[in-house]
Design a protein around this motif. Sequence first.
Motif, PDB file in Angstrom:
ATOM      1  N   ARG A 168     115.009   8.243 107.747  1.00 46.50           N
ATOM      2  CA  ARG A 168     116.430   7.936 107.582  1.00 46.50           C
ATOM      3  C   ARG A 168     117.312   9.118 108.002  1.00 46.50           C
ATOM      4  N   GLN A 169     116.890  10.336 107.644  1.00 41.54           N
ATOM      5  CA  GLN A 169     117.651  11.533 108.005  1.00 41.54           C
ATOM      6  C   GLN A 169     117.679  11.739 109.520  1.00 41.54           C
ATOM      7  N   LEU A 170     116.523  11.529 110.182  1.00 39.96           N
ATOM      8  CA  LEU A 170     116.461  11.717 111.641  1.00 39.96           C
ATOM      9  C   LEU A 170     117.317  10.681 112.360  1.00 39.96           C
ATOM     10  N   CYS A 171     117.260   9.435 111.912  1.00 39.72           N
ATOM     11  CA  CYS A 171     118.074   8.385 112.538  1.00 39.72           C
ATOM     12  C   CYS A 171     119.561   8.682 112.378  1.00 39.72           C
ATOM     13  N   SER A 172     119.937   9.137 111.196  1.00 37.54           N
ATOM     14  CA  SER A 172     121.338   9.463 110.937  1.00 37.54           C
ATOM     15  C   SER A 172     121.781  10.687 111.742  1.00 37.54           C
TER      16      SER A 172
ATOM     17  N   LEU B   7     108.736  13.370 114.277  1.00 35.34           N
ATOM     18  CA  LEU B   7     107.936  13.504 113.053  1.00 35.34           C
ATOM     19  C   LEU B   7     106.615  14.212 113.325  1.00 35.34           C
ATOM     20  N   ARG B   8     106.058  13.976 114.503  1.00 30.29           N
ATOM     21  CA  ARG B   8     104.757  14.564 114.826  1.00 30.29           C
ATOM     22  C   ARG B   8     104.827  16.067 115.046  1.00 30.29           C
ATOM     23  N   ILE B   9     106.015  16.628 115.105  1.00 31.20           N
ATOM     24  CA  ILE B   9     106.149  18.081 115.179  1.00 31.20           C
ATOM     25  C   ILE B   9     105.641  18.715 113.890  1.00 31.20           C
TER      26      ILE B   9
ATOM     27  N   ILE C  50     108.641   0.845 109.204  1.00 32.29           N
ATOM     28  CA  ILE C  50     109.616   1.383 108.250  1.00 32.29           C
ATOM     29  C   ILE C  50     111.035   1.215 108.772  1.00 32.29           C
ATOM     30  N   MET C  51     111.230   1.498 110.063  1.00 29.29           N
ATOM     31  CA  MET C  51     112.573   1.379 110.640  1.00 29.29           C
ATOM     32  C   MET C  51     113.050  -0.067 110.630  1.00 29.29           C
ATOM     33  N   GLN C  52     112.145  -1.018 110.801  1.00 32.80           N
ATOM     34  CA  GLN C  52     112.528  -2.423 110.761  1.00 32.80           C
ATOM     35  C   GLN C  52     112.888  -2.846 109.343  1.00 32.80           C
ATOM     36  N   VAL C  53     112.060  -2.460 108.374  1.00 33.15           N
ATOM     37  CA  VAL C  53     112.297  -2.847 106.975  1.00 33.15           C
ATOM     38  C   VAL C  53     113.586  -2.220 106.452  1.00 33.15           C
ATOM     39  N   GLU C  54     113.799  -0.946 106.783  1.00 33.26           N
ATOM     40  CA  GLU C  54     114.980  -0.223 106.289  1.00 33.26           C
ATOM     41  C   GLU C  54     116.207  -0.410 107.177  1.00 33.26           C
ATOM     42  N   GLN C  55     116.066  -1.213 108.247  1.00 37.40           N
ATOM     43  CA  GLN C  55     117.164  -1.485 109.187  1.00 37.40           C
ATOM     44  C   GLN C  55     117.719  -0.195 109.785  1.00 37.40           C
TER      45      GLN C  55
ATOM     46  N   VAL D 218     110.005   7.793 104.365  1.00 42.27           N
ATOM     47  CA  VAL D 218     111.139   6.895 104.598  1.00 42.27           C
ATOM     48  C   VAL D 218     112.441   7.691 104.643  1.00 42.27           C
ATOM     49  N   GLU D 219     112.592   8.616 103.701  1.00 41.71           N
ATOM     50  CA  GLU D 219     113.795   9.441 103.667  1.00 41.71           C
ATOM     51  C   GLU D 219     113.877  10.351 104.892  1.00 41.71           C
TER      52      GLU D 219
END
Length: 381
Positions: A154-158, A173-175, A187-192, A150-151
């Motif tokens: 969050r870091q990649l989206c930011s 992430l698959r890298i 996860i992206m939906q739940v964490e907005q 989750v973290e």
Amino acid sequence: MSTRVSYPVEVKMQAIQMRLAGVPVKEVMEKLGIRNVTQLKVWMKWYREGELHRLEQPVGKQYSFGKGPEYTSELEKVKAENRFLKQQLDVPKKVHGIGKGVTPRIVVTWMETIRGEVNINQACAWLGIARSTYYRWRSVFKMKQKDPIVEKIRQLCSLHKFRYGYRKITALLRIEQRINHKRVQRIMQVEQLQCRVRIKKRKPTGQPSQSAEHLLQRQFHAEAPMQKLVTDITYLPFGGKMLYLSSILDLYNGEIVAYTIADKQDTSFVLDTLNQLPNRPGMMLHSDQGSVYTSQAYQEAVKGKGIIMSMSRKGMPADNAPIESFHSTLKSETFYLEGLTSTTTAIVVQTVRDYITYYNSSRIQTKLNNQSPVEFRRLAA
């Protein structure tokens, strides 16, 4: 239907002793030839509840309360009672630790280790807590557990300023690890953390006409760099005065190969962008039927470079979709996303320049196997 297998009491007791000694379930089953893991769990349950007499019951026979042989001897009955009392004394000590009381974290962790071997009611009775209390503790404990993925999401989206949807985040992430795209989406939906880019829609207007031959015919795929190019102009009404962006995009890898920012939308404006292209005969350049593109000066400059000219039908922006899409993406992922709808002219120019550099060198695209345009062109070469 497979026939049930009857195991001798000796085998059952040996299996129980091996599990109590910490031997893995799989190893116990392989060594003793036990077919079903459920059988082993049932034997362990009978042992912990002091019902060793049930190990001798026939296959398929379940003794109800007060019926069937309870113990083979009085000594066996005493041993069972002693074992039950010992469990009631030993288990809380293991859970408490040294000088510690029963805490939600310790209880939930211990309960997971005995799953399938002791029922929840019995374990709660040993610990002296209500069954509902355990379930409440487990719910709170699981909510407090931090999932490292989750973290990372969050870091990649930011990092990419929420310009990426779950598909591109999954690709990044698959890298480093294997992960399902559905999990990333959830996860992206739940964490907005969803993509915050505004989708812009256009409606085709006007009647189609043709002032120059429409050679591209919406064939937006190119086999080599600088084979097919598209160009257009867009408004930049975000600074102290109106600015315009003229850009040229290579259909091979979606790279912006030339662009100009100015405060006037005239022929010299698009000629400045055109002059950034190399002289390569046979290269196709597609545009709409704007007045600057149909001007004599522009058409002569295009022919002077040996470029083949192609034009969209009038009122059909879909004929020039790739460059239209880029301009929409640029505004959505910069000015609208960051709230720069009223700023200085210098900031507008710098924002556009920085984004084009980011778009060419860093921003991955699904159609390019999740590579940036520059990286795709470099690896293809």
